[in-house]
Design an enzyme around this catalytic site. Structure first.
Site, PDB file in Angstrom:
ATOM      1  N   GLU A 139      55.438  49.561  28.499  1.00  0.00           N
ATOM      2  CA  GLU A 139      56.723  49.291  29.173  1.00  0.00           C
ATOM      3  C   GLU A 139      56.503  48.790  30.597  1.00  0.00           C
ATOM      4  O   GLU A 139      57.156  47.862  31.064  1.00  0.00           O
ATOM      5  CB  GLU A 139      57.585  50.551  29.208  1.00  0.00           C
TER       6      GLU A 139
ATOM      7  N   SER B 108      59.316  63.298  28.415  1.00  0.00           N
ATOM      8  CA  SER B 108      60.602  63.318  29.099  1.00  0.00           C
ATOM      9  C   SER B 108      60.807  64.692  29.717  1.00  0.00           C
ATOM     10  O   SER B 108      60.388  65.695  29.147  1.00  0.00           O
ATOM     11  CB  SER B 108      61.715  63.022  28.088  1.00  0.00           C
TER      12      SER B 108
ATOM     13  N   LYS C  56      59.967  63.824  23.176  1.00  0.00           N
ATOM     14  CA  LYS C  56      59.658  62.446  23.540  1.00  0.00           C
ATOM     15  C   LYS C  56      58.199  62.198  23.868  1.00  0.00           C
ATOM     16  O   LYS C  56      57.528  63.001  24.500  1.00  0.00           O
ATOM     17  CB  LYS C  56      60.479  62.042  24.760  1.00  0.00           C
TER      18      LYS C  56
ATOM     19  N   HIS D 158      62.601  36.059  13.393  1.00  0.00           N
ATOM     20  CA  HIS D 158      63.916  36.587  13.795  1.00  0.00           C
ATOM     21  C   HIS D 158      63.934  38.117  13.774  1.00  0.00           C
ATOM     22  O   HIS D 158      64.992  38.721  13.613  1.00  0.00           O
ATOM     23  CB  HIS D 158      65.035  36.047  12.894  1.00  0.00           C
TER      24      HIS D 158
END
Ligand code: ARG
Length: 465
Positions: free
Chosen positions: A293, A280, A286, A159
């Protein structure tokens, strides 16, 4: 020749509408099959010569012509023409242009229907071999990392909540297992696709006494397809491949999701190399995990291709229908996407840097050894349900006082159960917890090392990339 010089134009009186010609053509994408088409044609011609349907001179001219065409295609000088519709007619027309009359005999006892079905099988068979090699490379990288990280402790989750401590090597070997099943599934798909449609001709077979066993042997097929109608219309193998690919991508997407979580500041479990991340344009701090991804994202298009292929086939009456031309783009994109994702992952994996201290610190939070305490009480004669209740109270005490189980003094634990002795702290440590799970499939470092050794034996027996 007829008014429009189409290889099939004899009965036609009007030229094809210009838009329809472009609309129905497949050459822009099926030229990818060219090498396989040529190989199939050489095998077919060799068989025709054996039957006496071609002279040895004609066969030699055809083989030389096709080889020269293969060279033109490789060099990029082949004159592809949309007017000639597809890869098959482009090559055949070029052959006749180059060698004359003998070229016109190549299509004896053959149809584009059995030809394309054969080409796609030859293509997919070689792509499956390449992809299996890529899966093996990724597994190698996982096994290497698992061996280095056999003792590294991290939290295991259910979970997405801390559940029990595990070793990072064990987690990596779970990924290895998924890929082993993927590899086996692809081998299984390859077995079923490895039968030859050639000889089925348009749909009913040929009136020539074709030696299909001979052609099949030349093309390394196990046997000719048993039913001509099925042979030209069956695309199960493409669907099966897309299903296998979807499972691989589903696995890679799950790995990706974990890597994305783990590289976040909140987890900080691993670092990805700069070469596999991007920054970024506005936020200077970043470093984004773009490769995982994108792999997670690309799984979506492959699932889509699986569904497209199923839908493509579901309403087709026997035998061949032009619908089948629509099998190629989803299939090719499935191959390219899968292969690209596997490549990205196996290139990246050797550079994944675990942050062992962060993993350890995280495993110390969340009462990961609570089950170990319950098991300890069971060994001391407490029934498991009662032990569960007692440990639940210990956890509550820990939460209220901001302490981990191992930080609660013995006297306080003994208030909860008289069965607890000073040796309880052995099971409350993370090291003790993972070491105790030392059966087959367990997370103990010794089991991870054993799983790694077994994996190396298996991988040594598999085909290389
Ligand atoms: N380009 C076609 C395909 O991909 C080849 C077979 C065409 N056969 C036909 N009878 N029109 O399916």
């Amino acid at each position: 020749m007829t008014i429009q010089h189409k290889p099939w134009g004899g009965r036609f009186e009007e030229a094809t509408d210009a838009f329809v010609e472009a609309f129905t053509a497949s050459v822009d994408f099926d030229k990818r099959l060219a090498a396989h088409d040529i190989r199939g044609s050489i095998a077919h011609a060799t068989m025709l010569q054996r039957l006496g349907l071609l002279t040895p001179q004609e066969l030699a001219a055809i083989v030389n012509g096709l080889e020269a065409i293969a060279g033109e295609i490789e060099a990029g000088s082949f004159p592809w023409s949309v007017h000639l519709e597809d890869v098959h007619m482009n090559i055949e027309a070029r052959l006749t242009e180059r060698i004359g009359e003998a070229g016109k005999k190549l299509h004896t006892g053959r149809s584009r229907n059995d030809q394309v079905a054969t080409d796609v099988r030859l293509y997919l068979r070689s792509e499956i071999d390449r992809i299996c090699g890529q899966i093996r490379s990724l597994q190698m990288a996982l096994v290497d990392l698992a061996e280095r990280e056999a003792d590294t402790i991290m939290p295991g989750f259910t979970h997405l909540q801390v559940a029990q401590p595990i070793t990072f090597g064990h987690h990596l070997m779970a990924w290895y297992e998924m890929l082993s099943r993927d590899y086996d599934r692809l081998c299984d798909c390859r077995k079923r696709l490895n039968v030859m449609p050639l000889g089925a001709a348009a749909l009913a077979g040929s009136s020539f006494p074709l030696d299909r066993d001979y052609t099949a042997a030349l093309l390394d097929f196990v046997r000719p397809a048993a039913n001509s109608l099925d042979a030209v219309s069956d695309r199960d193998f493409a669907i099966e491949f897309a299903a296998c690919a979807s499972l691989v991508l589903m696995h890679l997407s799950r790995f990706s999701e974990e890597l994305i979580l783990w590289t976040s500041a909140q987890f900080g479990f691993v670092d990805l190399p700069d070469a596999f991340c991007t920054g970024s344009s506005i936020m200077p701090q970043k470093k984004n995990p773009d490769v995982p991804e994108l792999v997670r994202g690309k799984s979506a298009r492959v699932f889509g291709h699986l569904f497209a292929l199923l839908t493509l086939m579901k309403s087709q009456p026997l035998a061949y229908n032009k619908d089948n031309q629509e099998d190629k783009e989803p299939l090719f994109d499935t191959v390219d996407t899968l292969s690209g994702c596997l490549r990205a992952f196996s290139d990246m994996m050797p550079h994944v840097r675990p942050n062992r201290a962060a993993m350890y610190a995280s495993a110390q939070k969340g009462y990961a050894t609570a089950t170990d305490l319950a098991d300890y009480l069971v060994r001391r004669g407490t029934a498991f349900r009662d032990a569960h209740e007692i440990v639940g109270k210990a956890v509550r005490l820990g939460i209220e006082t901001g302490r981990d189980l191992a930080a609660i003094p013995l006297e306080e634990l003994q208030v909860l159960s008289g069965a607890i002795g000073p040796d309880v702290y052995d099971v409350l440590t993370l090291e003790g917890s993972v070491a105790a799970r030392s059966h087959i499939g367990g997370t103990a470092p010794e089991c991870v090392r054993k799983a790694v050794a077994e994996a190396r034996v298996r991988l040594a027996g598999l085909r290389e990339a």
